[in-house]
Write a protein that holds these residues in place. Structure first.
Motif, PDB file in Angstrom:
ATOM      1  N   GLN A  64     -28.829  91.415  42.201  1.00 17.45           N
ATOM      2  CA  GLN A  64     -29.289  92.754  42.576  1.00 17.45           C
ATOM      3  C   GLN A  64     -29.136  93.735  41.428  1.00 17.45           C
ATOM      4  OE1 GLN A  64     -26.819  93.348  45.991  1.00 17.45           O
ATOM      5  NE2 GLN A  64     -28.229  92.344  47.404  1.00 17.45           N
ATOM      6  N   CYS A  65     -28.063  93.586  40.680  1.00 16.22           N
ATOM      7  CA  CYS A  65     -27.864  94.464  39.519  1.00 16.22           C
ATOM      8  C   CYS A  65     -28.965  94.245  38.486  1.00 16.22           C
ATOM      9  CB  CYS A  65     -26.485  94.203  38.915  1.00 16.22           C
ATOM     10  SG  CYS A  65     -26.049  95.274  37.538  1.00 16.22           S
TER      11      CYS A  65
ATOM     12  N   TYR B   5     -32.317  95.701  39.969  1.00 12.88           N
ATOM     13  CA  TYR B   5     -32.325  97.162  39.892  1.00 12.88           C
ATOM     14  C   TYR B   5     -32.459  97.631  38.448  1.00 12.88           C
ATOM     15  CZ  TYR B   5     -31.262  98.459  44.718  1.00 12.88           C
ATOM     16  OH  TYR B   5     -31.325  98.690  46.060  1.00 12.88           O
ATOM     17  N   GLY B   6     -31.771  96.934  37.538  1.00 12.67           N
ATOM     18  CA  GLY B   6     -31.808  97.354  36.146  1.00 12.67           C
ATOM     19  C   GLY B   6     -33.195  97.290  35.540  1.00 12.67           C
TER      20      GLY B   6
ATOM     21  N   ILE C  74     -27.478 101.675  36.677  1.00 13.47           N
ATOM     22  CA  ILE C  74     -26.552 100.548  36.707  1.00 13.47           C
ATOM     23  C   ILE C  74     -25.117 100.986  37.030  1.00 13.47           C
ATOM     24  CG2 ILE C  74     -25.587  98.630  35.395  1.00 13.47           C
ATOM     25  CD1 ILE C  74     -28.476  98.249  36.187  1.00 13.47           C
TER      26      ILE C  74
ATOM     27  N   LEU D 282     -24.657 101.427  40.672  1.00 20.23           N
ATOM     28  CA  LEU D 282     -24.638 100.213  41.487  1.00 20.23           C
ATOM     29  C   LEU D 282     -23.237  99.644  41.631  1.00 20.23           C
ATOM     30  CD1 LEU D 282     -27.825  98.378  40.179  1.00 20.23           C
ATOM     31  CD2 LEU D 282     -27.570  99.760  42.225  1.00 20.23           C
ATOM     32  N   ILE D 283     -22.310 100.045  40.772  1.00 20.91           N
ATOM     33  CA  ILE D 283     -20.925  99.584  40.909  1.00 20.91           C
ATOM     34  C   ILE D 283     -20.391  99.954  42.284  1.00 20.91           C
ATOM     35  CG2 ILE D 283     -18.569  99.829  40.031  1.00 20.91           C
ATOM     36  CD1 ILE D 283     -19.762 100.280  37.261  1.00 20.91           C
TER      37      ILE D 283
ATOM     38  N   ILE E  31     -20.427  93.465  38.219  1.00 17.55           N
ATOM     39  CA  ILE E  31     -21.498  94.420  37.920  1.00 17.55           C
ATOM     40  C   ILE E  31     -21.191  95.156  36.618  1.00 17.55           C
ATOM     41  CG2 ILE E  31     -22.697  96.485  38.744  1.00 17.55           C
ATOM     42  CD1 ILE E  31     -22.040  95.524  41.597  1.00 17.55           C
TER      43      ILE E  31
ATOM     44  N   ALA F  48     -23.485  95.260  33.208  1.00 17.95           N
ATOM     45  CA  ALA F  48     -23.886  96.511  32.563  1.00 17.95           C
ATOM     46  C   ALA F  48     -23.554  96.501  31.073  1.00 17.95           C
ATOM     47  CB  ALA F  48     -23.205  97.692  33.247  1.00 17.95           C
TER      48      ALA F  48
END
Length: 372
Positions: free
Chosen positions: A36-37, A40-41, A180, A183-184, A241, A245
């Protein structure tokens, strides 16, 4: 007290074994947050890299060619059509062949050479308003560059005021840099809340909850034993996550890991409190999952992840004050990009600590009430 700690550790070990012994559970804990990270990124970005546009150049002069060359060479725009009439322009927009159409009038170069203002019309497809607005601002930047180059090369007086823009903490204004770190908190809350909400419901469905009640465990020890494994799993997910990043997207970390994890612990306490409260009122895992999603969706929408809180109606802005995800996103962004310390984060830390105290207290009361 030592006996209580040992009982909590034993129950924590039991919960971790129950979760991690299932290969599917291990997969769902570690792999989805990383995927997912990454999604999204790359996908959740407001930065434009490929804007299809068409041109209706009614002047066809050296000046118009120079302006269009600036667009073609920007790396953002690519020309899909050269139009010959306004009718073709309408078709191009209506059929979504291009997001923008640049229309240059017949006397474009003549007006520039005479020192007059020459208009360039940008027709944007307003059905995609956000993208069209961003693309229009990119065109404005190219036009400003063309203006400066034209004045200097033709000896015309330049601007008396020059605007120099600098962006702090995100020099290139990349969406990824803001997304990002957010998202953590977001992905960690999704997993932690649902995992905690289903913990007691799973015991009820498997018939082991009644066995747990006849053990020497006190209610608060059972709560602690249910909360700690979920917090540990949440911390592992947040760390994964964070590693994505830094190691994959190469987003520089400006702050302190200690500060980040202090905020993360308070946030996990609040999320676990909500999960335990849901778990105390849900009779089955299906109910726990449903209640978890009912809580998660408003929290994400009111967190400031996708839309700024300042742009929301006043009543909704007040509603965000009880949303722990709002503070988690603020803390992660400020620590990651700004390098903020604990002192500057107190306006976000103490509300989250208060939310954690309230949710854990409410979950404890509901838990004891259901046991009685």
């Amino acid at each position: 007290m030592l006996d209580a700690i040992l009982r909590i550790i034993a129950l924590t070990r039991k919960e971790l074994i129950a979760v991690l012994k299932d290969p599917r559970a291990r997969f769902s804990i570690l792999i989805p947050p990383i995927l997912q990270c990454l999604i999204y990124g790359y996908a959740a970005s407001y930065d434009l890299t490929d804007v299809p546009y068409a041109v209706l150049d009614q002047d066809r002069s050296a000046a118009s060619h120079e302006l269009l060359a600036g667009l073609d060479g920007s790396g953002v725009f690519h020309r899909v059509a050269n139009l010959d009439s306004v009718d073709e322009l309408k078709v191009c927009i209506n059929e979504r062949h291009a997001l923008l159409v640049i229309q240059i009038g017949q006397d474009f170069e003549r007006r520039l050479q005479s020192g007059q203002t020459s208009d360039v019309q940008v027709i944007a497809d307003g059905r995609n308003s956000n993208t069209a607005g961003t693309a229009t601002s990119y065109v404005s930047a190219v036009v400003n560059t063309f203006n400066a180059t034209w004045r200097s090369s033709h000896g015309q007086p330049g601007l008396t005021v020059q605007l120099v823009t600098r962006a702090w903490y995100n020099p290139n204004l990349e969406t990824r840099w803001a997304m990002i770190p957010s998202l953590i908190g977001t992905l960690t809350m999704m997993q932690t809340l649902l995992l905690t909400a289903m913990s007691v419901a799973r015991e009820r469905e498997q018939g082991t909850f009644d066995q747990l009640l006849v053990t020497p465990f006190r209610p608060w020890e059972i709560m602690a034993g249910k909360a700690l494994p979920c917090m540990l799993i949440g911390a592992v997910q947040a760390t994964s996550i964070l590693l994505v990043a830094q190691l994959w997207f190469r987003i520089p970390f400006a702050g302190s890991f200690v500060t980040l994890y202090v905020g993360l612990i308070l946030f996990l306490l609040a999320a676990v409190g909500l999960g335990l409260f849901i778990s105390s009122i849900a009779a089955t895992m299906q109910q726990a999952l449903l209640y978890g999603f009912i809580v998660m969706m408003p929290f994400i929408l009111l967190s400031g992840l996708t839309t700024p809180i300042s742009g929301m109606p006043r009543s909704l802005q007040y509603a965000t004050l009880i949303n722990p995800l709002r503070y988690a996103i603020e803390i992660s962004q400020r620590v990651y990009l700004e390098g903020a310390g604990l002192g500057r984060l107190m306006p976000d830390l103490w509300p989250m600590a208060l939310i954690a105290a309230v949710t854990l207290s409410a979950a404890s009361w509901m838990f004891r009430h259901r046991l009685e």
